[in-house]
Design an enzyme around this catalytic site. Structure first.
Site, PDB file in Angstrom:
ATOM      1  N   SER A  83       0.869  -1.177   0.000  1.00  0.00           N
ATOM      2  CA  SER A  83       0.000   0.000   0.000  1.00  0.00           C
ATOM      3  C   SER A  83       0.900   1.219   0.000  1.00  0.00           C
ATOM      4  CB  SER A  83      -0.909  -0.008   1.218  1.00  0.00           C
ATOM      5  OG  SER A  83      -0.117   0.012   2.377  1.00  0.00           O
ATOM      6  N   LYS A 122      -6.710   8.587  -7.284  1.00  0.00           N
ATOM      7  CA  LYS A 122      -6.791   7.462  -6.344  1.00  0.00           C
ATOM      8  C   LYS A 122      -8.214   6.917  -6.419  1.00  0.00           C
ATOM      9  CE  LYS A 122      -5.516   5.906  -1.778  1.00  0.00           C
ATOM     10  NZ  LYS A 122      -6.731   5.179  -1.418  1.00  0.00           N
ATOM     11  N   ARG A 143      -5.968  -8.226  -2.834  1.00  0.00           N
ATOM     12  CA  ARG A 143      -4.703  -7.974  -2.161  1.00  0.00           C
ATOM     13  C   ARG A 143      -4.575  -8.821  -0.895  1.00  0.00           C
ATOM     14  NH1 ARG A 143      -2.868  -2.122  -0.147  1.00  0.00           N
ATOM     15  NH2 ARG A 143      -4.250  -2.595   1.587  1.00  0.00           N
ATOM     16  N   CYS A 415     -50.769  17.059   2.459  1.00  0.00           N
ATOM     17  CA  CYS A 415     -49.583  17.709   1.908  1.00  0.00           C
ATOM     18  C   CYS A 415     -49.188  18.913   2.777  1.00  0.00           C
ATOM     19  CB  CYS A 415     -49.861  18.161   0.477  1.00  0.00           C
ATOM     20  SG  CYS A 415     -48.563  19.192  -0.214  1.00  0.00           S
ATOM     21  N   CYS A 439     -51.254  22.928  -5.697  1.00  0.00           N
ATOM     22  CA  CYS A 439     -50.113  22.879  -4.788  1.00  0.00           C
ATOM     23  C   CYS A 439     -48.973  23.780  -5.282  1.00  0.00           C
ATOM     24  CB  CYS A 439     -49.632  21.437  -4.673  1.00  0.00           C
ATOM     25  SG  CYS A 439     -48.301  21.239  -3.502  1.00  0.00           S
TER      26      CYS A 439
HETATM   27  S1  IVH Z   1      -0.360   2.492  -6.315  1.00  0.00           S
HETATM   28  C1  IVH Z   1       3.122   0.370  -4.509  1.00  0.00           C
HETATM   29  N1  IVH Z   1      -2.133   3.962  -7.556  1.00  0.00           N
HETATM   30  O1  IVH Z   1      -4.977   2.736  -2.973  1.00  0.00           O
HETATM   31  C2  IVH Z   1       2.003   1.192  -4.977  1.00  0.00           C
HETATM   32  N2  IVH Z   1      -2.856   2.707  -5.707  1.00  0.00           N
HETATM   33  O2  IVH Z   1      -2.541   2.036  -0.606  1.00  0.00           O
HETATM   34  C3  IVH Z   1       0.716   0.480  -4.922  1.00  0.00           C
HETATM   35  N3  IVH Z   1      -5.268   2.897  -5.256  1.00  0.00           N
HETATM   36  O3  IVH Z   1      -4.637  -0.454  -2.153  1.00  0.00           O
HETATM   37  C4  IVH Z   1      -0.494   1.284  -5.085  1.00  0.00           C
HETATM   38  N4  IVH Z   1      -5.717   4.268  -6.903  1.00  0.00           N
HETATM   39  O4  IVH Z   1      -5.850  -0.201  -4.237  1.00  0.00           O
HETATM   40  C5  IVH Z   1      -1.915   3.108  -6.546  1.00  0.00           C
HETATM   41  N5  IVH Z   1      -3.606   5.288  -8.787  1.00  0.00           N
HETATM   42  C6  IVH Z   1      -3.371   4.432  -7.788  1.00  0.00           C
HETATM   43  C7  IVH Z   1      -4.405   4.007  -6.939  1.00  0.00           C
HETATM   44  C8  IVH Z   1      -4.102   3.149  -5.892  1.00  0.00           C
HETATM   45  C9  IVH Z   1      -6.219   3.588  -5.883  1.00  0.00           C
HETATM   46  C10 IVH Z   1      -5.492   2.076  -4.067  1.00  0.00           C
HETATM   47  C11 IVH Z   1      -4.841   0.752  -4.147  1.00  0.00           C
HETATM   48  C12 IVH Z   1      -4.090   0.584  -2.884  1.00  0.00           C
HETATM   49  C13 IVH Z   1      -4.318   1.853  -2.127  1.00  0.00           C
HETATM   50  C14 IVH Z   1      -3.005   2.504  -1.778  1.00  0.00           C
END
Ligand code: IVH
Length: 684
Positions: A83, A122, A143, A415, A439
């Site tokens: 992560s 993200k 994961r 109403c 109304c």
């Molecule tokens: S990179 C080593 N890029 O966010 C790098 N993660 O902790 C690994 N996630 O569980 C992650 N969008 O599921 C990466 N553009 C993105 C992401 C992303 C969502 C999630 C991913 C991971 C958590 C990051």
């Protein structure tokens, strides 16, 4: 109040976090919003940092949460699924901090040019590793704890976006990592369907996506509309990885893997901040939820130089946005009447900052939804505001510990805006106000519909003008439309902002012209629920005049072609509202007219001609053709245009032509007007 004992608080936090992690990861049924979970975790981390002796090996801070579900085969990841660190400082400082840490770790001094980063979104879903062997999707895994995940290949195969075979070259092994997520529109549609079928609604797209992937039955997964975006790699063999992360994503896209277009290579902290701001502004308009952006050092060689910090890469960080879910107190439940008359229970909340704005109202959709969620005034609830979707209460905080749900809220019988009867259709979910014409909440909608081309066809009365008339207070009730022509109002009409004399004149002419109409159009224009154009025509034909219709019982309404119980009840309720009747009378008093007849079917009278078909021909001494037809129909008979073996009688007057010949030829009984009157009186 005494400071809480840190040891006791740490123990309490551990218990809480274990509980919520289980609810979230194993049961897919979270009880608190993610932000609240994060807050608890951060609090525990802070306590453990301040009092290291409190740290226990089983602390939730000591592992990446996630459990292998019994039922899925475990998959050991060839390359651990890590992560990334989350930067919760949502201000530009968060980006500066990351850039500074990268420069420090890479020992880049002040005069070395800015670092190139790939900035991306993200995604808010579930991390998945897709393993392609010789270009074919061989395995898909969650994961899990990062080392070992769950084999969800069968479920992932149901996601159309994910290619089962890569396009072009087929490397020996290529593991693609990315996020399975659900688009907001797909999520809304899914919930709409759940609502319509009286099933439980889902909390948010993320949990729904995660839950769908981890369904033991792939057929269920297949029914959930899921999507996927790639963001990285796992194991690779026999594939030349490009030298930058951005080029890697481009290469994945070429192989047919979905890659999000909202990404950019930017320079230094300033570039990161710009991206964070740009995506923040775009966040609501995106078709899916994000809870932040991710910054990654773009150069793969530099990534390798930077390496890892126990479980997280030094070269990447997630930079958050304000949360889209928050907890707050439900202070009251109000009723809002929509443009179409639908009554929606609205939660009055202790104001809370969520999804970028302060929210104090949130929808509860309908009374069934409210009951299913089991929320009561006084509860602490989770509020969600994502994108441009109306904020909603998704549930209450706390587990099912509370004994049977006792509602402390009921839908009102009248109403709250106009006092008309509130009705819920048989088998329906929504409560509706039946005072459509009267109304205030429905005024604009009612006016627009009334003026529509297929209704009263009032030329010159469109959207904008209806808004102006309503907001300007010039029209408070529908019939007032027709008093716009009076001198005083006419002056005010012309005074309306931006309203040219020409359009005022056009509207007045349109109103005048609309006064001569048909009963069917008028009925349709009233906007009675379920009375569309066809039903309006059937009603007009059947009853012939509006008074018979207004007085008709449900049973009498049911005699009309294609009118079923729901439609009949809707019409009945509409005309039971004194205000609606008043509006109809006022409109007629304003000069709206149409030709009337006595109707096809008298409500009680005898039906001596029931089942008979008559043909009228020639000129009768006293009755016009229409009058004769109306009388025949009122007596239950039908009038046809041509003579056949099925014709019961031909009524012939002066100058009857070929129809009379035909009747004689076929031996059909021929009558004159006196004969017809005899039939109508019950003779035969
Ligand atoms: S990179 C080593 N890029 O966010 C790098 N993660 O902790 C690994 N996630 O569980 C992650 N969008 O599921 C990466 N553009 C993105 C992401 C992303 C969502 C999630 C991913 C991971 C958590 C990051």
């Amino acid at each position: 109040m005494a400071e809480p004992d840190p040891a006791a608080r740490a123990a309490e936090l551990r218990t809480l976090l274990h509980h919520h992690a289980h609810r979230y990861y194993v049961l897919d049924a979270p009880e608190i919003p993610d932000a609240e979970y994060d807050r608890l975790l951060t609090e525990l981390q802070a306590l453990e940092a301040a009092f290291p002796e409190l740290l226990t090996p089983d602390s939730p801070t000591q592992r990446v949460v996630g459990q292998v579900l019994p039922g899925f085969a475990p998959v050991r990841h060839a390359v651990p699924m890590l992560s990334i660190r989350t930067e919760t400082d949502t201000t530009p400082a968060g980006a500066y901090k990351f850039d500074a840490s990268v420069r420090k770790a890479a020992q880049l001094t002040g005069d070395v040019p800015p670092v190139a980063y790939n900035a991306e979104l993200k995604f808010d879903g579930l991390a998945i590793n897709l393993r392609y062997v010789q270009g074919v999707l061989a395995q898909a895994a969650t994961r899990g704890d990062g080392e070992t995940g769950e084999d969800v290949t069968q479920n992932i195969r149901t996601i159309n976006q994910i290619p089962l075979r890569l396009q072009g070259a087929a490397p020996e092994v290529l593991e693609v990592r990315g996020e399975v997520y659900m688009r907001r529109d797909d999520f809304e549609r899914l919930n709409e369907r759940q609502r319509e079928t009286g099933q439980k609604t889902y909390i948010n797209p993320r949990n729904t996506a995660a839950g769908a992937v981890r369904q033991l039955d792939p057929a269920i997964t297949a029914k959930r509309p899921l999507s996927f975006f790639a963001y990285g790699l796992g194991e690779i063999r026999g594939w030349d990885q490009p030298s930058t992360h951005s080029a890697t994503l481009d290469a994945l896209a070429k192989l047919g893997i979905p890659v999000c277009a909202d990404r950019a290579v930017v320079l230094g902290a300033d570039g990161l901040i710009d991206f964070h701001a740009a995506m923040g502004a775009k966040r609501d308009a995106l078709p899916f939820d994000i809870d932040g952006v991710v910054y990654k050092v773009n150069d793969v060689a530099l990534q390798e130089r930077l390496g890892f910090l126990t479980h997280q890469p030094r070269w990447a960080v997630a930079h958050k946005y304000p949360a889209q879910e928050q907890v707050t107190r439900l202070n009251a439940i109000d009723i809002q009447v929509g443009r179409t008359g639908k009554l929606t229970p609205v939660a009055k909340l202790e104001p809370v900052f969520v999804g970028g704005t302060t929210v104090s109202n949130a929808t509860l959709h309908n009374v069934f939804e409210l009951r299913r969620k089991g929320v009561r005034v006084g509860d602490t609830v989770i509020v969600r505001r994502a994108g441009d979707v109306i904020p909603e209460v998704v549930g209450r905080v706390g587990s099912g510990a509370r004994a049977p749900y006792v509602p402390n809220f009921r839908m009102p019988p009248a109403c709250p805006v106009c006092g008309s009867t509130v009705l819920r259709e048989r088998g329906g979910i929504d409560h509706r106000c039946s005072g459509g014409l009267f109304c205030a909440a429905q005024r604009k909608q009612a006016l627009l519909h009334f003026a529509g081309r297929r209704a009263m066809d009032i030329e010159g009365l469109g959207d904008k003008l209806v808004d102006q008339l309503g907001d300007g207070g010039l029209i408070r009730t529908l019939p007032e439309l027709y008093t716009l022509a009076t001198d005083e109002r006419r002056a005010r009409l012309s005074a309306l902002e931006r309203m040219a004399d020409k359009s005022a004149a056009r509207l007045l002419a349109g109103l005048e012209k609309s006064k001569t109409t048909t009963l069917a159009r008028f009925l349709y224009a009233l906007g009675i629920r379920h009375v569309g154009e066809t039903t309006a025509k059937d009603l007009a034909r059947h009853f012939g005049n509006i008074h018979r219709l207004m007085a008709a019982s449900v049973e009498q309404l049911l005699e009309v072609n294609d009118v079923g119980p729901v439609v009949a009840q809707s019409i009945r309720t509409f005309f039971e509202q004194p205000h609606n009747v008043e509006v109809v009378e006022q409109l007629r008093a304003a000069g709206i007219t149409w030709p009337e007849h006595d109707g096809d079917a008298p409500d009680k009278g005898p039906q001596p001609l029931a089942g008979k078909t008559l043909v009228l021909t020639g000129t009768l001494p006293t009755l016009t053709r229409d009058e004769a037809k109306a009388l025949v129909e009122a007596a239950g008979g039908k009038v046809a245009g041509s003579v056949s073996k099925k014709t019961s009688y031909v009524v012939a007057g002066d100058e009857a032509g070929s129809k009379l010949d035909k009747a004689r030829e076929l031996g059909v009984t021929v009558l004159d007007e006196t004969g017809l009157r005899g039939l109508l009186d019950g003779g035969s």
